[in-house]
Design a protein around this motif. Structure first.
Motif, PDB file in Angstrom:
ATOM      1  N   THR A  52      37.338 -89.594  44.036  1.00 42.33           N
ATOM      2  CA  THR A  52      36.021 -89.595  44.673  1.00 42.33           C
ATOM      3  C   THR A  52      34.923 -89.532  43.621  1.00 42.33           C
ATOM      4  OG1 THR A  52      36.950 -88.490  46.615  1.00 42.33           O
ATOM      5  CG2 THR A  52      34.558 -88.407  46.347  1.00 42.33           C
ATOM      6  N   TYR A  55      34.484 -92.911  42.021  1.00 44.80           N
ATOM      7  CA  TYR A  55      33.725 -93.848  42.850  1.00 44.80           C
ATOM      8  C   TYR A  55      32.250 -93.460  42.920  1.00 44.80           C
ATOM      9  CZ  TYR A  55      38.043 -96.045  44.311  1.00 44.80           C
ATOM     10  OH  TYR A  55      39.232 -96.711  44.308  1.00 44.80           O
ATOM     11  N   LEU A  56      31.952 -92.164  42.853  1.00 46.23           N
ATOM     12  CA  LEU A  56      30.561 -91.726  42.892  1.00 46.23           C
ATOM     13  C   LEU A  56      29.791 -92.149  41.644  1.00 46.23           C
ATOM     14  CD1 LEU A  56      30.829 -88.172  44.491  1.00 46.23           C
ATOM     15  CD2 LEU A  56      29.904 -90.262  45.516  1.00 46.23           C
ATOM     16  N   ASP A  58      29.898 -95.073  40.325  1.00 50.62           N
ATOM     17  CA  ASP A  58      29.334 -96.373  40.681  1.00 50.62           C
ATOM     18  C   ASP A  58      28.292 -96.243  41.793  1.00 50.62           C
ATOM     19  OD1 ASP A  58      30.678 -97.930  38.839  1.00 50.62           O
ATOM     20  OD2 ASP A  58      32.408 -98.198  40.141  1.00 50.62           O
ATOM     21  N   TYR A  59      28.539 -95.340  42.729  1.00 50.06           N
ATOM     22  CA  TYR A  59      27.617 -95.169  43.848  1.00 50.06           C
ATOM     23  C   TYR A  59      26.244 -94.726  43.370  1.00 50.06           C
ATOM     24  CZ  TYR A  59      25.673 -93.486  48.235  1.00 50.06           C
ATOM     25  OH  TYR A  59      24.864 -93.273  49.315  1.00 50.06           O
TER      26      TYR A  59
END
Length: 133
Positions: A52, A55-56, A58-59
Motif C-alpha cells: 500500500t 502504491y501511495l 505514485d498516488y
C-alpha cells in the motif's frame, strides 16, 4: 557431580541414550519445522501495508530520487520479509544465509561503484568526442 551431569554421563555411555537421541531426531525430521500461523498472518499484513505504501508513492505524485528511493526501499523490505519467513531463511544456518544473500549484496555494491564512475566516464566522452568549433 550434579544430578543432571550424572544423568547426562549415564546417557552418553548407555546404548539406550543413543537410541533415544536417534528416535528423537527421527521424530523431529518426520514432523518438520512448524511455525505458528500467526507469524505468517503478521508477515502477510506487513506485506499488504508495504505494498500500500508503495502504491501511495505514485498516488501522491512523488518525483525524482525520493520516488525511486521509496519504491526501492519498500521493494527491499518486502523481499526481505518473503525470503526470511516464507522461504524459511530466518531459520537456516548462518553459512547458508551468507551463501545466498552475500552475492546479490556484492552485485549491488558493484552497481553502486559503476553509478559513481558513470559521471566520470560521461565527462570524458563529452570532452574527447565533442565537436571542435
Amino acid at each position: 557431580m550434579t544430578n543432571a551431569a550424572v544423568h547426562l554421563e549415564a546417557q552418553q555411555h548407555s546404548p539406550q541414550g543413543h537410541a533415544h537421541d536417534a528416535a528423537a531426531s527421527e521424530i523431529t525430521h518426520a514432523e518438520g519445522q512448524q511455525h505458528p500461523i500467526k507469524l505468517y498472518l503478521v508477515v502477510w499484513g506487513w506485506l499488504f501495508v508495504l505494498s500500500t505504501c508503495s502504491y501511495l508513492v505514485d498516488y501522491f505524485g512523488f518525483q525524482g530520487y525520493l520516488r525511486w528511493s521509496l519504491i526501492l526501499l519498500f521493494m527491499v523490505l518486502k523481499a526481505g520479509l518473503i525470503v526470511a519467513v516464507f522461504m524459511h531463511m530466518a531459520w537456516e544456518r548462518l553459512a547458508l544465509t551468507y551463501a545466498i544473500l552475500l552475492p546479490p549484496l556484492l552485485v549491488l555494491v558493484f552497481v553502486a561503484i559503476m553509478v559513481f564512475e558513470s559521471d566520470y566516464t560521461h565527462l570524458l566522452r563529452v570532452l574527447f568526442f565533442a565537436p571542435t568549433a
